[in-house]
Design a protein around this motif. Structure first.
Motif, PDB file in Angstrom:
ATOM      1  N   ARG B   9     -23.010  69.877  32.991  1.00 52.64           N
ATOM      2  CA  ARG B   9     -22.312  70.578  34.065  1.00 52.64           C
ATOM      3  C   ARG B   9     -21.508  69.627  34.936  1.00 52.64           C
ATOM      4  O   ARG B   9     -20.473  69.988  35.474  1.00 52.64           O
ATOM      5  CB  ARG B   9     -23.326  71.327  34.929  1.00 52.64           C
ATOM      6  CG  ARG B   9     -24.022  72.476  34.222  1.00 52.64           C
ATOM      7  CD  ARG B   9     -23.043  73.604  33.871  1.00 52.64           C
ATOM      8  NE  ARG B   9     -22.189  73.972  34.988  1.00 52.64           N
ATOM      9  CZ  ARG B   9     -22.546  74.804  35.938  1.00 52.64           C
ATOM     10  NH1 ARG B   9     -23.747  75.358  35.920  1.00 52.64           N
ATOM     11  NH2 ARG B   9     -21.704  75.107  36.908  1.00 52.64           N
ATOM     12  N   GLN B  37      -8.834  72.326  34.220  1.00 56.71           N
ATOM     13  CA  GLN B  37      -8.443  72.868  35.510  1.00 56.71           C
ATOM     14  C   GLN B  37      -8.545  71.777  36.567  1.00 56.71           C
ATOM     15  O   GLN B  37      -9.654  71.376  36.967  1.00 56.71           O
ATOM     16  CB  GLN B  37      -9.291  74.072  35.910  1.00 56.71           C
ATOM     17  CG  GLN B  37      -8.787  74.738  37.184  1.00 56.71           C
ATOM     18  CD  GLN B  37      -9.508  76.021  37.543  1.00 56.71           C
ATOM     19  OE1 GLN B  37     -10.635  76.256  37.110  1.00 56.71           O
ATOM     20  NE2 GLN B  37      -8.863  76.885  38.312  1.00 56.71           N
ATOM     21  N   LEU B  91     -13.093  73.726  31.062  1.00 57.93           N
ATOM     22  CA  LEU B  91     -13.621  75.059  30.809  1.00 57.93           C
ATOM     23  C   LEU B  91     -13.516  75.400  29.329  1.00 57.93           C
ATOM     24  O   LEU B  91     -12.502  75.120  28.693  1.00 57.93           O
ATOM     25  CB  LEU B  91     -12.841  76.105  31.605  1.00 57.93           C
ATOM     26  CG  LEU B  91     -12.943  76.025  33.130  1.00 57.93           C
ATOM     27  CD1 LEU B  91     -11.802  76.808  33.768  1.00 57.93           C
ATOM     28  CD2 LEU B  91     -14.278  76.576  33.596  1.00 57.93           C
ATOM     29  N   ARG B 116     -17.637  69.614  35.304  1.00 59.50           N
ATOM     30  CA  ARG B 116     -16.831  68.915  36.315  1.00 59.50           C
ATOM     31  C   ARG B 116     -16.867  67.426  36.029  1.00 59.50           C
ATOM     32  O   ARG B 116     -17.939  66.804  36.091  1.00 59.50           O
ATOM     33  CB  ARG B 116     -17.346  69.204  37.722  1.00 59.50           C
ATOM     34  CG  ARG B 116     -16.508  68.554  38.825  1.00 59.50           C
ATOM     35  CD  ARG B 116     -17.013  68.921  40.203  1.00 59.50           C
ATOM     36  NE  ARG B 116     -16.920  70.363  40.432  1.00 59.50           N
ATOM     37  CZ  ARG B 116     -15.835  70.981  40.860  1.00 59.50           C
ATOM     38  NH1 ARG B 116     -14.737  70.296  41.129  1.00 59.50           N
ATOM     39  NH2 ARG B 116     -15.834  72.292  41.043  1.00 59.50           N
TER      40      ARG B 116
END
Lengths: 114, 120
Positions: B9, B37, B91, B116
């Motif tokens: 994550r 992103q 993503l 992230r």
């Protein structure tokens, strides 16, 4: 190069008001249009899709599409603080190979003030 | 129905190091996407797979990024070496695709929670 334009905001509305989010796109062959909601630190979540000209309503959400003007909008009625998020406009077409790719705008940050 | 799974994550690395991300799409979904992103922007498509084949990797910086989906199920995205500008959320998304029998125009892309990445 396909482009999707959105005002980055922030857009602030009082609780109970109507929030209006707008999006324009550059590629006339775009066929499908989507609004995603993204809370801070979370992944995008689809809230509305629209494929033909006119309005489409789902609960407090209404998507509007005008292909001649290359314009799509999202209205949120009776805005709630829980609607505070970034709203991403996305469009897709077929490249001919049916690749179904989404092109996203930068998103509009909405804040609903209690 | 389980959603799209991604790991790790969070990841913090120094520039010039390598990193890999993993994605497991929704069971039976033939089409898998990786997006990048950057903060304040919308997701940008990096690569699209249909089963275990690449449909489009035109926006993947191939000098440093690579991706594979060897058995047509889960996928890995690798960055080697990482640069500061690679700091972003990565993503993974999937849809049923034509093999599901539904029109691709009406299929919903389901997103995983994202990874992230911070490059120092």
């Amino acid at each position: 190069q396909k482009e999707v334009e959105q005002n980055s905001g922030p857009l602030s509305v009082p609780e109970g008001a109507i929030a209006s989010l707008n999006c324009t796109y550059s590629d006339r062959v775009s066929q499908s249009f989507f609004w995603y909601r993204q809370y801070s630190g979370k992944s995008p979540e689809l809230i509305m899709s629209i494929y033909s000209n006119g309005d489409k309503e789902d609960g407090r959400f209404t998507a509007q599409l005008n292909k001649a003007s290359q314009y799509v909008s999202l209205l949120i009625r009776d805005s709630q603080p829980s609607d505070s998020a970034t709203y991403l406009c996305a469009v897709t077409d077929s490249s001919g190979a049916g690749s179904y790719q989404l092109t996203f705008g930068k998103g509009t940050k909405l804040s609903v003030i209690p | 129905e389980a959603g799209v799974a991604q790991s790790p994550r969070y990841k913090i690395i120094e520039k010039r190091q390598s990193v890999a991300f993993w994605c497991n799409p929704i069971s039976g979904h033939a089409t898998l996407y990786w997006y990048q992103q950057i903060l304040g922007q919308g997701p940008k498509l990096l690569i699209q797979f249909q089963n275990n084949g690449v449909v489009d990797d035109s926006q993947l910086p191939k000098d440093r990024f690579s991706a594979e989906r060897l058995k047509g199920v889960d996928s890995t995205l690798k960055i080697q070496p990482a640069k500061l500008e690679d700091s972003a959320v990565y993503l993974c998304a999937s849809i049923g695709g034509r093999t599901s029998g539904r029109s691709p125009y009406t299929d919903t892309q389901y997103f995983g929670p994202g990874t992230r990445l911070t490059v120092l």
